[in-house]
Design a protein around this motif. Structure first.
Motif, PDB file in Angstrom:
ATOM      1  N   LEU A 110      -6.822  11.412  -4.469  1.00 22.57           N
ATOM      2  CA  LEU A 110      -8.275  11.171  -4.274  1.00 22.57           C
ATOM      3  C   LEU A 110      -9.108  11.174  -5.461  1.00 22.57           C
ATOM      4  O   LEU A 110      -8.608  12.330  -6.071  1.00 22.57           O
ATOM      5  CB  LEU A 110      -8.917  11.657  -2.922  1.00 22.57           C
ATOM      6  N   LEU A 111      -9.940  10.512  -5.770  1.00 24.53           N
ATOM      7  CA  LEU A 111     -10.697  10.528  -6.936  1.00 24.53           C
ATOM      8  C   LEU A 111     -11.816  11.792  -6.997  1.00 24.53           C
ATOM      9  O   LEU A 111     -12.615  11.689  -5.938  1.00 24.53           O
ATOM     10  CB  LEU A 111     -11.299   9.403  -7.543  1.00 24.53           C
TER      11      LEU A 111
ATOM     12  N   LEU B  40     -15.562  11.099  -6.624  1.00 23.57           N
ATOM     13  CA  LEU B  40     -16.166  10.605  -5.319  1.00 23.57           C
ATOM     14  C   LEU B  40     -15.909  11.162  -4.132  1.00 23.57           C
ATOM     15  O   LEU B  40     -15.174  12.001  -3.995  1.00 23.57           O
ATOM     16  CB  LEU B  40     -15.303   9.061  -5.359  1.00 23.57           C
TER      17      LEU B  40
ATOM     18  N   ALA C 152      -6.823  10.081   2.727  1.00 26.65           N
ATOM     19  CA  ALA C 152      -6.172   9.266   2.053  1.00 26.65           C
ATOM     20  C   ALA C 152      -5.500   8.282   2.931  1.00 26.65           C
ATOM     21  O   ALA C 152      -5.202   6.872   2.684  1.00 26.65           O
ATOM     22  CB  ALA C 152      -4.678  10.256   1.268  1.00 26.65           C
TER      23      ALA C 152
ATOM     24  N   ARG D   3      -7.701   5.213   3.290  1.00 25.80           N
ATOM     25  CA  ARG D   3      -7.839   4.448   2.261  1.00 25.80           C
ATOM     26  C   ARG D   3      -6.540   3.484   2.473  1.00 25.80           C
ATOM     27  O   ARG D   3      -6.849   2.431   2.042  1.00 25.80           O
ATOM     28  CB  ARG D   3      -7.697   5.274   0.699  1.00 25.80           C
ATOM     29  N   LEU D   4      -5.504   4.005   2.815  1.00 25.21           N
ATOM     30  CA  LEU D   4      -4.392   3.006   3.020  1.00 25.21           C
ATOM     31  C   LEU D   4      -4.867   1.997   4.006  1.00 25.21           C
ATOM     32  O   LEU D   4      -4.408   0.937   3.890  1.00 25.21           O
ATOM     33  CB  LEU D   4      -2.937   3.766   3.309  1.00 25.21           C
TER      34      LEU D   4
ATOM     35  N   PHE E 171      -7.041  -0.364   2.772  1.00 26.71           N
ATOM     36  CA  PHE E 171      -6.472  -1.339   1.728  1.00 26.71           C
ATOM     37  C   PHE E 171      -5.718  -2.556   2.544  1.00 26.71           C
ATOM     38  O   PHE E 171      -5.889  -3.770   2.018  1.00 26.71           O
ATOM     39  CB  PHE E 171      -5.358  -0.630   0.822  1.00 26.71           C
TER      40      PHE E 171
ATOM     41  N   ARG F 207     -13.818   3.249  -0.054  1.00 24.60           N
ATOM     42  CA  ARG F 207     -14.561   1.835  -0.485  1.00 24.60           C
ATOM     43  C   ARG F 207     -13.930   1.241  -1.668  1.00 24.60           C
ATOM     44  O   ARG F 207     -14.135   0.320  -1.928  1.00 24.60           O
ATOM     45  CB  ARG F 207     -16.086   2.292  -0.661  1.00 24.60           C
ATOM     46  N   LEU F 208     -13.378   2.108  -2.592  1.00 27.38           N
ATOM     47  CA  LEU F 208     -12.771   1.655  -3.680  1.00 27.38           C
ATOM     48  C   LEU F 208     -11.705   0.643  -3.555  1.00 27.38           C
ATOM     49  O   LEU F 208     -11.471  -0.282  -4.530  1.00 27.38           O
ATOM     50  CB  LEU F 208     -12.285   2.894  -4.627  1.00 27.38           C
ATOM     51  N   VAL F 209     -11.014   0.519  -2.354  1.00 23.68           N
ATOM     52  CA  VAL F 209      -9.808   0.023  -2.359  1.00 23.68           C
ATOM     53  C   VAL F 209     -10.503  -1.299  -1.607  1.00 23.68           C
ATOM     54  O   VAL F 209      -9.231  -2.313  -1.028  1.00 23.68           O
ATOM     55  CB  VAL F 209      -8.728   0.535  -1.657  1.00 23.68           C
ATOM     56  N   THR F 210     -11.503  -1.384  -0.867  1.00 24.19           N
ATOM     57  CA  THR F 210     -11.971  -2.585  -0.021  1.00 24.19           C
ATOM     58  C   THR F 210     -13.249  -3.217  -0.531  1.00 24.19           C
ATOM     59  O   THR F 210     -13.677  -2.521  -1.174  1.00 24.19           O
ATOM     60  CB  THR F 210     -11.900  -2.057   1.499  1.00 24.19           C
TER      61      THR F 210
ATOM     62  N   GLY G 134       0.858  -1.131  -0.003  1.00 22.19           N
ATOM     63  CA  GLY G 134      -0.041  -0.049  -0.103  1.00 22.19           C
ATOM     64  C   GLY G 134       0.807   1.198  -0.078  1.00 22.19           C
ATOM     65  O   GLY G 134       1.850   1.106   0.461  1.00 22.19           O
ATOM     66  N   TYR G 135       0.351   2.269  -0.725  1.00 23.28           N
ATOM     67  CA  TYR G 135       1.232   3.246  -0.981  1.00 23.28           C
ATOM     68  C   TYR G 135       0.435   4.500  -0.632  1.00 23.28           C
ATOM     69  O   TYR G 135      -0.261   4.982  -1.138  1.00 23.28           O
ATOM     70  CB  TYR G 135       1.679   3.430  -2.258  1.00 23.28           C
ATOM     71  N   LEU G 136       0.926   5.547   0.494  1.00 19.86           N
ATOM     72  CA  LEU G 136       0.213   6.779   0.929  1.00 19.86           C
ATOM     73  C   LEU G 136       1.211   7.887   0.046  1.00 19.86           C
ATOM     74  O   LEU G 136       2.354   7.831   0.677  1.00 19.86           O
ATOM     75  CB  LEU G 136       0.196   7.104   2.136  1.00 19.86           C
TER      76      LEU G 136
END
Lengths: 182, 224
Positions: A72-73, A76, A121, A124-125, A128, A83-86, A64-66
């Motif tokens: 961020l998209l 969204l 962010a 998100r990490l 993930f 939610r995109l990564v899980t 995983g990379y921060l």
């Protein structure tokens, strides 16, 4: 496991010249150094986004990379970005909670401050997961109190992984088990 | 000096009068409906196939190598040449469909290809690192990037397509078409009719543009 041996990388000029770094498994390693010394390049090589010109680079496992910027998209919300990564809503909510970003769930990146985007962010990490975390100045945009909360919440997760943390700050490097100065 | 001499430059009043007189006749509406059907089906096909081709050119390099010269040729060839070539190959009623399609296709393909190329590289790296599937990437990154350019280009292409379609009708004179009536009015020096049908072309063009703008506004709203 991370292997980083005799690595050479050049863009316009040489950034890394025959560099060997030792990242211990299951430990947090801080990469310290002034701008332009190749700290971010090390993360990009480990993530597979760049190829080394010479030497051996290998990061085994889920990485995983921060990024230094939030990435961020824009279309969204915070929740959707995480939610995109899980695979589950629950994981996304838990990750946002951990990073003190639950209240930002419905906000889009352009409605957030720099610090808020960085928290999302980080969430998100966290959502993930993975075996190796590459973190480029992960707490630089957070104010003192928020940083304390987020670090406290994330530290158990970070301790369970191999983490490479790039920072300019000695204070942030203090979280690390090992420090490498570039 | 010319105004008022109906054969040269009719007055606006006589043009409007003739327009409303024609609007009371069945052939007028039949020609309008059929012209609209032909040109809009060419336009729709051009938009859909153009978008798919643009996407294929971006994601599949051999497709790009194969179609780039074709699009360049289509874009730089005069529409009249295509109409005359098509006249020898396909039926006169299919020519406006084909010509409209041919005008719209490269515009849409180029737009989609170029806007896909402008996708934020930093975000693409993020999707790579987080192993986001192509389907999710398409929905959350590519489509939001392409959509504003695509909608704007679709609007521009509508005007081009409509004019090219009418030009094709004028040159090929398919039965029951606005183009045929325009051509006949010129042949028989019925200048008032020429202006009345030109007025019809302009009105339909404006109406189509307005309808499409409304539709695109909805699409944008849904996508946002």
């Amino acid at each position: 496991m991370i292997v980083f041996e005799n690595v050479t990388k050049a863009y316009d000029g040489t950034v890394l010249d025959n560099v060997t770094l030792n990242f211990e498994d299951g430990k947090i390693t801080a990469l310290l150094g002034v701008s332009g010394r190749g700290k971010t390049t090390v993360l990009r090589l480990l993530s597979g986004l760049e190829k080394a010109d010479g030497g051996k680079v290998k990061a085994s496992g889920k990485v995983g990379y921060l990024f230094q910027e939030h990435r961020l998209l824009p279309s969204l919300t915070a929740f959707e970005n995480v939610r995109l990564v899980t695979d589950s809503d629950e994981d996304a909510k838990r990750a946002l909670d951990l990073c003190a970003a639950a209240s930002l769930s419905d906000k889009k990146p352009d409605e957030m401050s720099g610090g808020e985007r960085q928290r999302v962010a980080l969430a998100r990490l966290a959502a993930f997961g993975g075996d190796i975390w590459l973190m480029d100045e992960p707490f630089s945009a957070l104010d003192k109190d928020t940083k304390e909360t987020v670090v406290k919440n994330l530290m158990p997760l970070m301790r369970a992984k191999t983490v490479v943390l790039v920072t300019h700050s000695d204070e942030e490097a203090a979280f690390a088990d090992n420090i490498i100065r570039l | 000096m010319c105004v008022g001499r109906e054969i040269i430059l009719p007055t606006p009043l006589s043009v409007f009068g003739r327009f409303f007189a024609l609007a009371k006749t069945a052939p007028f509406w039949k020609a309008t409906a059929l012209s609209l059907c032909r040109i809009m089906s060419g336009y729709a096909a051009g938009v859909v196939i153009g978008a798919l081709l643009g996407a294929a050119m971006y994601f599949v390099p051999p497709v790009r190598a194969m179609f780039s010269p074709f699009l360049t040729v289509v874009k730089s060839t005069p529409v009249a040449s295509f109409i005359l070539i098509a006249y020898f190959i396909i039926t006169d009623t299919a020519i406006p469909v084909f010509i409209t399609f041919l005008m719209v296709l490269p515009m849409m393909a180029s737009s989609v290809f170029t806007s896909l190329g402008s996708t934020d590289k930093a975000l693409l790296e993020m999707t790579k690192v987080y192993k986001i599937s192509f389907g999710k990437k398409l929905k959350t990154l590519y489509i939001p990037t392409v959509l504003p350019h695509f909608l704007g280009q679709a609007l521009t292409a509508l005007g081009f397509g409509w004019k090219a379609g009418i030009a094709a009708e004028v040159l090929c004179t398919p039965r029951n078409s606005i183009g045929k009536y325009l051509y006949d009015s010129k042949t028989y020096l019925e200048t008032v009719d020429t202006f009345a049908y030109t007025l019809l072309v302009i009105i339909i063009s404006l109406a189509l543009e307005k309808c499409l703008k409304k539709l695109l506004g909805r699409v944008k709203g849904v996508a946002a």
